[in-house]
Design an enzyme around this catalytic site. Structure first.
Site, PDB file in Angstrom:
ATOM      1  N   HIS A  56      16.399 -45.932  -6.019  1.00  0.00           N
ATOM      2  CA  HIS A  56      17.624 -45.626  -5.279  1.00  0.00           C
ATOM      3  C   HIS A  56      18.816 -45.529  -6.228  1.00  0.00           C
ATOM      4  CE1 HIS A  56      19.696 -46.415  -1.149  1.00  0.00           C
ATOM      5  NE2 HIS A  56      20.520 -45.749  -1.948  1.00  0.00           N
ATOM      6  N   ARG A 101      25.350 -38.442  -8.617  1.00  0.00           N
ATOM      7  CA  ARG A 101      26.565 -37.681  -8.257  1.00  0.00           C
ATOM      8  C   ARG A 101      26.574 -36.214  -8.672  1.00  0.00           C
ATOM      9  NH1 ARG A 101      27.309 -41.094  -4.410  1.00  0.00           N
ATOM     10  NH2 ARG A 101      28.388 -43.048  -4.931  1.00  0.00           N
ATOM     11  N   ASN A 130      22.555 -37.152  -1.663  1.00  0.00           N
ATOM     12  CA  ASN A 130      23.907 -36.910  -1.151  1.00  0.00           C
ATOM     13  C   ASN A 130      24.859 -36.419  -2.231  1.00  0.00           C
ATOM     14  OD1 ASN A 130      23.829 -39.442  -2.359  1.00  0.00           O
ATOM     15  ND2 ASN A 130      25.323 -40.353  -0.972  1.00  0.00           N
ATOM     16  N   HIS A 159      17.714 -50.449   1.091  1.00  0.00           N
ATOM     17  CA  HIS A 159      18.665 -51.565   1.002  1.00  0.00           C
ATOM     18  C   HIS A 159      18.663 -52.511   2.207  1.00  0.00           C
ATOM     19  CE1 HIS A 159      20.851 -48.518   3.227  1.00  0.00           C
ATOM     20  NE2 HIS A 159      21.304 -47.894   2.147  1.00  0.00           N
ATOM     21  N   ASP A 206      20.634 -49.073  -5.830  1.00  0.00           N
ATOM     22  CA  ASP A 206      21.662 -48.365  -5.056  1.00  0.00           C
ATOM     23  C   ASP A 206      22.900 -48.160  -5.925  1.00  0.00           C
ATOM     24  OD1 ASP A 206      22.984 -47.040  -3.067  1.00  0.00           O
ATOM     25  OD2 ASP A 206      23.191 -48.761  -1.723  1.00  0.00           O
TER      26      ASP A 206
END
Length: 422
Positions: free
Chosen positions: A53, A57, A87, A227, A300
């Site tokens: 995870h 960017r 994302n 998470h 994360d």
């Protein structure tokens, strides 16, 4: 290719031995002298860490992180592979975007960057993305996630689970019933009441996990829960695993260490999604990790540019850096339990992500993707010294145990003497 003789290293805490790194593999020392000799007295060799995870960017927010800078941070943290979340901007919901991220990782050459594809187009939760095309692309995507958003529609979640079953894929769910978290800023509890901030109730996570476990059991597919943050979620997972449901789960280092008390400072560096929970949740997560109810530690890693974090709490983006501190935090939680650390941070994540070249113990005959750790070292986190382009670490000024001394990816040194080689 450079050959390395690693002398007096302890593999997973065992008796000291010598290892030869040659042609991308580990060997018993023999033959001509190595090009480089490393005195590893007092160091522990672990399989290269694998992160399920990571937010890199790129494309879209190269001011916060790039594939190259994130890869460097990962290598310095002992990682040899990271799974890059979807994302980005544009979203990684097509074969073209996942291939772009994959090739940027190859160009950086510091860790293997395995893209995670989006479940739905644009992360909007309305239409399935090109799951098959991403699976057949050069990136060979097998994990899909709308992380940052929950796949809330149960019909769509069922279709996604059915689709990936055909090629052995897995859906990684960000478990959040958004109708229960609208406007939420911190964990719902004593601290949210004191601070006057809208709370994020634990049941919003637990309800989605319970629903998705039932869907996964019905379909006969694979589910991975991102998470995990609450004691109640642990119990849902325990029950599911006892029934034989094919579900795995991860926990972040920050949810293993920090609590919602950190929000009392209103420092946005402590804002994360899901939010920091209570000490009883932290205790339950630690026990579940040791037991294996939670399968993996995943960072994360969520870098943010200064303007997205150095502002008032309500406007700040959620997320924390994690790649360079994850191993130390895990050591602080588990101690020098090298077998469990190797299982939760390398072997099991590699299996979940389908990364067959990773997760192998650093022993003769295995690929030379491993890390050397000094368990006696202590270091103080300095945000300005981190390799990430961003500085949003909640551990600034904290003294942590253990330090990565070297990392090797298929026999190539990516970190030596605690410094990246490129």
């Amino acid at each position: 290719m450079t050959t390395y003789l690693i002398k007096n290293v302890s593999v997973l805490g065992g008796e000291p031995r010598d290892l030869l790194v040659r042609d991308g593999q580990l060997h018993e020392p023999s033959g001509p002298a190595a090009d480089v000799t490393i005195d590893a007295t007092g160091l522990v060799a672990l399989p290269g860490l694998v992160d399920l995870h990571t937010h890199l960017r790129e494309p879209g927010r190269e001011d916060a992180e790039t594939v190259e800078t994130g890869s460097r941070a990962a290598a310095l943290g002992g990682y040899t592979a990271v799974c890059a979340m979807a994302n980005t901007d544009p979203v990684a919901d097509t074969a073209g975007v996942v291939e772009q991220v994959y090739r940027l990782g190859q160009a950086a050459g510091l860790v293997d960057v395995q893209p995670i594809g989006a479940v739905t187009v644009g992360l909007k939760g309305e239409t399935l993305a090109e799951l098959g095309a991403m699976a057949e692309s050069a990136a060979k995507v097998t994990m899909f996630s709308d992380d940052g958003f929950c796949v809330n529609d149960p019909r769509l979640m069922r279709r996604a689970l059915e689709y990936v079953k055909a090629f052995g894929g897995v859906i990684a769910q960000h478990a959040e019933e958004h109708r229960l978290t609208e406007g939420a800023q911190v964990h719902e509890g004593v601290q949210s009441a004191k601070l006057g901030l809208t709370g994020w109730p634990a049941v919003a996570e637990e309800a989605i996990i319970a629903r998705d476990v039932l869907l996964t059991e019905h379909v006969g597919s694979r589910l991975h829960v991102c998470h995990v943050s609450t004691a109640g979620s642990v119990e849902v997972l325990r029950h599911a695993k006892a029934r034989g449901v094919n579900v795995t789960a991860e926990v972040t280092p920050h949810h293993l260490l920090l609590t919602d008390v950190r929000a009392c400072t209103y420092d946005p560096v402590n804002k994360v999604n899901p939010p920091l929970r209570t000490q009883s949740d932290v205790d339950a997560l630690r026990a579940a990790l040791a037991e294996g109810i939670i399968d993996a530690v995943a960072t994360d890693h969520a870098p943010h540019a200064a303007e997205d974090k150095e502002c008032e709490w309500s406007r700040a983006r959620p997320g924390m850096l994690g790649l360079e501190t994850a191993l130390s935090i895990t050591m602080q939680v588990l101690g020098n339990d090298w077998e469990t650390i190797a299982e939760r941070m390398s072997r099991t994540p590699a299996r979940i992500a389908g990364l067959s070249e990773h997760g192998h113990d650093p022993l003769p005959g295995n690929p030379a993707s491993f890390t050397l750790v000094d368990p006696a070292a202590r270091w103080t986190v300095d945000p300005e010294a981190l390799a990430s382009l961003s500085r949003n670490t909640p551990y600034a000024g904290m003294e942590l145990p253990g330090r990565v001394v070297a990392t090797f990816l298929r026999g190539e040194a990516t970190v030596l003497d605690g410094k990246a080689t490129r």
